[in-house]
Design a protein around this motif. Structure first.
Motif, PDB file in Angstrom:
ATOM      1  N   ALA A 287     -28.128 -21.434  27.234  1.00 10.30           N
ATOM      2  CA  ALA A 287     -26.783 -22.025  27.243  1.00 10.30           C
ATOM      3  C   ALA A 287     -26.373 -22.374  28.664  1.00 10.30           C
ATOM      4  O   ALA A 287     -25.674 -23.363  28.898  1.00 10.30           O
ATOM      5  CB  ALA A 287     -25.783 -21.044  26.631  1.00 10.30           C
ATOM      6  N   ALA A 288     -26.808 -21.550  29.638  1.00 11.69           N
ATOM      7  CA  ALA A 288     -26.482 -21.824  31.045  1.00 11.69           C
ATOM      8  C   ALA A 288     -27.236 -23.054  31.545  1.00 11.69           C
ATOM      9  O   ALA A 288     -26.686 -23.889  32.267  1.00 11.69           O
ATOM     10  CB  ALA A 288     -26.812 -20.608  31.898  1.00 11.69           C
ATOM     11  N   TYR A 289     -28.515 -23.167  31.156  1.00  9.66           N
ATOM     12  CA  TYR A 289     -29.348 -24.297  31.593  1.00  9.66           C
ATOM     13  C   TYR A 289     -30.141 -24.812  30.392  1.00  9.66           C
ATOM     14  O   TYR A 289     -31.286 -24.423  30.161  1.00  9.66           O
ATOM     15  CB  TYR A 289     -30.296 -23.861  32.719  1.00  9.66           C
ATOM     16  CG  TYR A 289     -29.558 -23.502  33.979  1.00  9.66           C
ATOM     17  CD1 TYR A 289     -29.107 -24.492  34.860  1.00  9.66           C
ATOM     18  CD2 TYR A 289     -29.284 -22.171  34.297  1.00  9.66           C
ATOM     19  CE1 TYR A 289     -28.407 -24.169  36.015  1.00  9.66           C
ATOM     20  CE2 TYR A 289     -28.589 -21.844  35.449  1.00  9.66           C
ATOM     21  CZ  TYR A 289     -28.154 -22.841  36.304  1.00  9.66           C
ATOM     22  OH  TYR A 289     -27.459 -22.523  37.455  1.00  9.66           O
ATOM     23  N   SER A 321     -17.385 -12.522  30.037  1.00  7.44           N
ATOM     24  CA  SER A 321     -16.535 -13.637  30.488  1.00  7.44           C
ATOM     25  C   SER A 321     -17.361 -14.905  30.700  1.00  7.44           C
ATOM     26  O   SER A 321     -16.949 -16.019  30.322  1.00  7.44           O
ATOM     27  CB  SER A 321     -15.822 -13.266  31.789  1.00  7.44           C
ATOM     28  OG  SER A 321     -14.945 -12.185  31.579  1.00  7.44           O
ATOM     29  N   GLU A 322     -18.539 -14.733  31.283  1.00  9.72           N
ATOM     30  CA  GLU A 322     -19.401 -15.891  31.518  1.00  9.72           C
ATOM     31  C   GLU A 322     -19.861 -16.505  30.195  1.00  9.72           C
ATOM     32  O   GLU A 322     -19.908 -17.733  30.039  1.00  9.72           O
ATOM     33  CB  GLU A 322     -20.605 -15.483  32.365  1.00  9.72           C
ATOM     34  CG  GLU A 322     -21.489 -16.662  32.752  1.00  9.72           C
ATOM     35  CD  GLU A 322     -22.576 -16.290  33.740  1.00  9.72           C
ATOM     36  OE1 GLU A 322     -23.295 -17.208  34.184  1.00  9.72           O
ATOM     37  OE2 GLU A 322     -22.719 -15.083  34.053  1.00  9.72           O
ATOM     38  N   MET A 323     -20.183 -15.667  29.238  1.00  5.20           N
ATOM     39  CA  MET A 323     -20.614 -16.169  27.928  1.00  5.20           C
ATOM     40  C   MET A 323     -19.496 -16.924  27.222  1.00  5.20           C
ATOM     41  O   MET A 323     -19.732 -17.937  26.552  1.00  5.20           O
ATOM     42  CB  MET A 323     -21.118 -15.012  27.061  1.00  5.20           C
ATOM     43  CG  MET A 323     -22.528 -14.541  27.396  1.00  5.20           C
ATOM     44  SD  MET A 323     -23.108 -13.281  26.228  1.00  5.20           S
ATOM     45  CE  MET A 323     -23.143 -11.856  27.291  1.00  5.20           C
ATOM     46  N   LYS A 324     -18.268 -16.449  27.382  1.00  6.88           N
ATOM     47  CA  LYS A 324     -17.131 -17.134  26.764  1.00  6.88           C
ATOM     48  C   LYS A 324     -16.944 -18.522  27.371  1.00  6.88           C
ATOM     49  O   LYS A 324     -16.639 -19.489  26.650  1.00  6.88           O
ATOM     50  CB  LYS A 324     -15.860 -16.300  26.950  1.00  6.88           C
ATOM     51  CG  LYS A 324     -15.810 -15.050  26.068  1.00  6.88           C
ATOM     52  CD  LYS A 324     -14.531 -14.265  26.313  1.00  6.88           C
ATOM     53  CE  LYS A 324     -14.449 -13.053  25.386  1.00  6.88           C
ATOM     54  NZ  LYS A 324     -13.230 -12.245  25.619  1.00  6.88           N
ATOM     55  N   LYS A 325     -17.143 -18.626  28.666  1.00  8.34           N
ATOM     56  CA  LYS A 325     -17.028 -19.940  29.324  1.00  8.34           C
ATOM     57  C   LYS A 325     -18.140 -20.879  28.854  1.00  8.34           C
ATOM     58  O   LYS A 325     -17.910 -22.064  28.594  1.00  8.34           O
ATOM     59  CB  LYS A 325     -17.098 -19.761  30.839  1.00  8.34           C
ATOM     60  CG  LYS A 325     -15.876 -19.081  31.440  1.00  8.34           C
ATOM     61  CD  LYS A 325     -16.041 -18.925  32.945  1.00  8.34           C
ATOM     62  CE  LYS A 325     -14.827 -18.202  33.554  1.00  8.34           C
ATOM     63  NZ  LYS A 325     -14.988 -17.989  35.011  1.00  8.34           N
ATOM     64  N   LEU A 340     -25.996 -18.075  21.398  1.00  8.95           N
ATOM     65  CA  LEU A 340     -24.978 -17.645  22.350  1.00  8.95           C
ATOM     66  C   LEU A 340     -23.896 -16.830  21.648  1.00  8.95           C
ATOM     67  O   LEU A 340     -23.470 -15.776  22.141  1.00  8.95           O
ATOM     68  CB  LEU A 340     -24.364 -18.863  23.040  1.00  8.95           C
ATOM     69  CG  LEU A 340     -23.196 -18.603  23.997  1.00  8.95           C
ATOM     70  CD1 LEU A 340     -23.618 -17.670  25.132  1.00  8.95           C
ATOM     71  CD2 LEU A 340     -22.656 -19.929  24.550  1.00  8.95           C
ATOM     72  N   ALA A 341     -23.463 -17.300  20.486  1.00 10.12           N
ATOM     73  CA  ALA A 341     -22.428 -16.589  19.727  1.00 10.12           C
ATOM     74  C   ALA A 341     -22.920 -15.199  19.311  1.00 10.12           C
ATOM     75  O   ALA A 341     -22.165 -14.216  19.366  1.00 10.12           O
ATOM     76  CB  ALA A 341     -22.030 -17.404  18.496  1.00 10.12           C
TER      77      ALA A 341
END
Length: 427
Positions: A287-289, A321-325, A340-341
């Motif tokens: 999800a980040a990349y 917090s990062e995962m929520k963003k 991710l969820a």
């Protein structure tokens, strides 16, 4: 050919001639045969010492007299041993009783040492492999069915007495400050039900520096509800708590609900297996990349977040917090969003069991690597060979034997108890 040249009370002097011809390998085979000859002759003499002189005997209130002196072949580490021994019966007939077999602790026609040897081998190898090993390396030939019969009997003793027999923990040089209870499952192929989950549990003893000093292993064949497994593990925990009442009891496992409902009852601390958690972070990295060429960036992101989670207090809240963003990104595929969820839900639900930094500061374990290894060594190495399918009884026997073998000191203690009580009484 071996022969007895002197008997003196409890001493026996034997003689054997070995012809040394051919290569060294050929000579060694001749020496092995000679050793077996001596062992067989000495065992024959030893067995006869456990027989009676033919006088009437009493079993409780029942009087028995000699029916006859019959021949019997017993299997030993050195070969088949023919012995003439007294067998008894009551005046009314009925079941025959052989004092020699009871007194010598014979197990299904095997001497106790041979039963110990072949059941140990059977716990690590399948029947054909054990029989080949015995024939090629010990010059002992036995049938597969006989090997399994003896091993099943030994395994039955282990299962029958696991509730009553207590095993001493080896004397440890270091003080035990932490005891980790962990459990996991491994799937094996059953004959009737397809793949089902066998359970593995371990109780590991750690010193003040966090070094593991001893581990007790438990293996249980697939069952519905895991009741027998939990009962056995609970008894082991109860016994170890009597010995180490002041130790910190830490439960480590993956996220399975049944694991935690059990561990919360028996441990004062609970921690999610760190390496299991990192598998969720590996999914978050996509999800980040999410780009196809972003593999190097994903690897760096994952390594940094794993280090952060492992060593920084409060890291789990930062990661949540990062995962929520990340979940707000609109460019993610459906698969990545679902992964991710799942990771976000997992972290939120288990955030109270992810304080790895504090545990490391206190020299406490953060992973269930011992249990993961046990799933491989206790279950998969022996029960998941090519073409293997198991019945409940067979799986139970193997797991009981392997747990005794792998828990340091227990195998010999188990046999000491058989030597004390006798296999018939035990079973």
């Amino acid at each position: 050919m071996a022969e007895i040249i002197a008997r003196n009370d409890n001493e026996l002097t034997l003689q054997v001639t070995v012809k040394l011809t051919g290569s060294l390998m050929e000579m060694e085979n001749l020496i092995l045969d000679a050793c077996n000859d001596i062992g067989g002759l000495a065992t024959q003499e030893a067995l006869q010492r456990f027989d009676t002189d033919g006088s009437p005997i009493k079993l409780g209130d029942t009087k028995m007299t000699v029916r006859d002196k019959s021949n019997k072949t017993y299997q030993s580490p050195y070969g088949a041993i023919d012995v003439k021994r007294n067998v008894y019966q009551t005046s009314k007939g009925g079941k025959i009783y052989c004092p020699l077999e009871h007194n010598a602790r014979i197990i299904r026609g095997a001497t106790p040492k041979f039963a110990q040897q072949i059941s140990h081998k059977y716990s690590t190898m399948n029947a054909p492999s054990v029989c080949r090993d015995l024939e090629e390396n010990h010059h002992r030939k036995i049938a597969h069915s006989y090997l399994q019969d003896v091993s099943d009997w030994v395994g039955a003793i282990a299962q029958a007495k696991e509730e009553f027999w207590e095993y001493a923990t080896p004397l440890l040089d270091e003080a035990i400050t932490t005891i980790v209870v962990s459990l996991d499952g491994a799937y094996i192929l059953m004959r009737q039900d397809g793949y089902r989950e066998a359970m593995v549990g371990n109780i590991s003893l750690y010193d003040v520096t966090g070094k593991r000093q001893h581990t007790i292993y438990i293996g249980e064949a697939p069952e519905h509800g895991k009741g027998t497994f939990f009962q056995r593990l609970e008894k082991e925990i109860s016994r170890i708590k009597k010995q180490y009442p002041d130790a910190c009891y830490l439960g480590i496992a993956d996220g399975a609900k049944s694991n935690w409902s059990f561990l919360e009852q028996h441990t004062s601390r609970q921690l999610l297996d760190f390496y299991h958690v990192t598998e969720y972070l590996a999914n978050v990295a996509y999800a980040a990349y999410p780009g196809k060429t972003d593999k190097p960036k994903r690897a760096v992101w994952l390594e940094e977040r794993c280090i952060q989670l492992k060593h920084e207090s409060g890291a789990v809240e930062i990661l949540i917090s990062e995962m929520k963003k990340l979940s707000k990104k609109t460019s993610l595929t459906k698969t990545i969003k679902e992964s991710l969820a799942a990771a976000l839900t997992y972290f939120i639900n288990h955030r109270h069991m992810m304080d790895y930094a504090t545990h490391l500061e206190k020299h406490l374990p953060i992973g269930s690597g011992v249990t993961e290894a046990a799933c491989k060594t206790l279950v998969k190495q022996r029960l998941c060979g090519s073409g293997m399918r198991w019945k409940d009884k067979g799986a139970k026997v193997i797991l009981s034997l392997r747990a005794l073998v792998q828990s340091k000191g227990r195998w010999q203690q188990f046999w000491n108890k058989i030597d004390q009580y006798g296999s018939q009484v035990c079973a």
